[in-house]
Design an enzyme around this catalytic site. Sequence first.
Site, PDB file in Angstrom:
ATOM      1  N   HIS A   1       0.762  -1.248   0.000  1.00 17.12           N
ATOM      2  CA  HIS A   1       0.000   0.000   0.000  1.00 17.12           C
ATOM      3  C   HIS A   1       0.792   1.297   0.000  1.00 17.12           C
ATOM      4  O   HIS A   1       0.178   2.349  -0.157  1.00 17.12           O
ATOM      5  CB  HIS A   1      -0.949  -0.003   1.204  1.00 17.12           C
ATOM      6  CG  HIS A   1      -1.911  -1.140   1.196  1.00 17.12           C
ATOM      7  ND1 HIS A   1      -2.876  -1.300   0.227  1.00 17.12           N
ATOM      8  CD2 HIS A   1      -2.034  -2.199   2.030  1.00 17.12           C
ATOM      9  CE1 HIS A   1      -3.568  -2.397   0.470  1.00 17.12           C
ATOM     10  NE2 HIS A   1      -3.076  -2.975   1.558  1.00 17.12           N
TER      11      HIS A   1
ATOM     12  N   LYS B   1      -4.943  -9.528  -8.211  1.00 16.67           N
ATOM     13  CA  LYS B   1      -5.674  -8.990  -7.072  1.00 16.67           C
ATOM     14  C   LYS B   1      -6.712  -8.017  -7.613  1.00 16.67           C
ATOM     15  O   LYS B   1      -6.375  -7.110  -8.378  1.00 16.67           O
ATOM     16  CB  LYS B   1      -4.716  -8.294  -6.105  1.00 16.67           C
ATOM     17  CG  LYS B   1      -5.409  -7.835  -4.832  1.00 16.67           C
ATOM     18  CD  LYS B   1      -4.436  -7.237  -3.835  1.00 16.67           C
ATOM     19  CE  LYS B   1      -5.211  -6.802  -2.588  1.00 16.67           C
ATOM     20  NZ  LYS B   1      -4.382  -6.027  -1.680  1.00 16.67           N
TER      21      LYS B   1
ATOM     22  N   THR C   1      -8.569  -5.481  -6.393  1.00 13.66           N
ATOM     23  CA  THR C   1      -8.421  -4.054  -6.093  1.00 13.66           C
ATOM     24  C   THR C   1      -7.270  -3.860  -5.106  1.00 13.66           C
ATOM     25  O   THR C   1      -6.964  -4.755  -4.317  1.00 13.66           O
ATOM     26  CB  THR C   1      -9.691  -3.438  -5.458  1.00 13.66           C
ATOM     27  OG1 THR C   1      -9.937  -4.065  -4.208  1.00 13.66           O
ATOM     28  CG2 THR C   1     -10.893  -3.561  -6.365  1.00 13.66           C
ATOM     29  N   ASN C   2      -6.683  -2.698  -5.174  1.00  6.39           N
ATOM     30  CA  ASN C   2      -5.632  -2.327  -4.227  1.00  6.39           C
ATOM     31  C   ASN C   2      -5.486  -0.811  -4.256  1.00  6.39           C
ATOM     32  O   ASN C   2      -5.659  -0.182  -5.299  1.00  6.39           O
ATOM     33  CB  ASN C   2      -4.299  -2.975  -4.599  1.00  6.39           C
ATOM     34  CG  ASN C   2      -3.277  -2.795  -3.503  1.00  6.39           C
ATOM     35  OD1 ASN C   2      -3.415  -3.326  -2.413  1.00  6.39           O
ATOM     36  ND2 ASN C   2      -2.243  -2.017  -3.793  1.00  6.39           N
ATOM     37  N   THR C   3      -5.149  -0.259  -3.106  1.00  7.32           N
ATOM     38  CA  THR C   3      -4.904   1.176  -3.023  1.00  7.32           C
ATOM     39  C   THR C   3      -3.459   1.418  -2.631  1.00  7.32           C
ATOM     40  O   THR C   3      -2.960   0.820  -1.672  1.00  7.32           O
ATOM     41  CB  THR C   3      -5.836   1.828  -1.985  1.00  7.32           C
ATOM     42  OG1 THR C   3      -7.190   1.584  -2.367  1.00  7.32           O
ATOM     43  CG2 THR C   3      -5.588   3.338  -1.895  1.00  7.32           C
TER      44      THR C   3
ATOM     45  N   HIS D   1      -2.902  -3.440   7.936  1.00  4.35           N
ATOM     46  CA  HIS D   1      -4.038  -3.693   7.048  1.00  4.35           C
ATOM     47  C   HIS D   1      -4.679  -2.375   6.674  1.00  4.35           C
ATOM     48  O   HIS D   1      -4.870  -1.511   7.545  1.00  4.35           O
ATOM     49  CB  HIS D   1      -5.059  -4.585   7.777  1.00  4.35           C
ATOM     50  CG  HIS D   1      -6.379  -4.682   7.102  1.00  4.35           C
ATOM     51  ND1 HIS D   1      -6.584  -5.450   5.983  1.00  4.35           N
ATOM     52  CD2 HIS D   1      -7.575  -4.103   7.382  1.00  4.35           C
ATOM     53  CE1 HIS D   1      -7.859  -5.339   5.618  1.00  4.35           C
ATOM     54  NE2 HIS D   1      -8.466  -4.526   6.441  1.00  4.35           N
TER      55      HIS D   1
END
Length: 147
Positions: free
Chosen positions: A37, A67, A69-71, A144
């Site tokens: 992240h 994956k 989605t990811n930010t 997380h």
Amino acid sequence: MARQGPRPALLLPLVLLAAGLAQLGEGATYQDFVNRHVDYEKTPINPERLYCDRMMQRRGMAGRTCKPTNTFLHAPEAQLQAICGRGGHHVPHPRYDNLYESNDVISGTLCTEAPGSRPNDCKYRESPVRSRVTVGCVRGRPVHLQA
């Protein structure tokens, strides 16, 4: 004195704790959080529209599986760590007691899997985001990023 055998009931709290951390923590380590992240300052990629494709691949989230989605957060690690302390505030949650929301708005990039994406050829759409973020904290460090 009689010998006592294993006590499974005593192990149950440890198993539940480990399972909870695994669910909440996506690996439950600070280094995993940073890898997944943190991208400060935002890595320049040309053309810009390929930022998510390249970053997801570089960080090991696009390959044999994609994956969804990811930010990526474009803030210094110190600012993100501070969310677990004075830079954030506790967020009540029915299942977790270690969620904290940032006091400040943080810039980032949301990567969402694009139609037609497939394993070993993952494609993503990107969207800039600016919002407060919620993180799960363990030992004063984020592990997380809450969706």
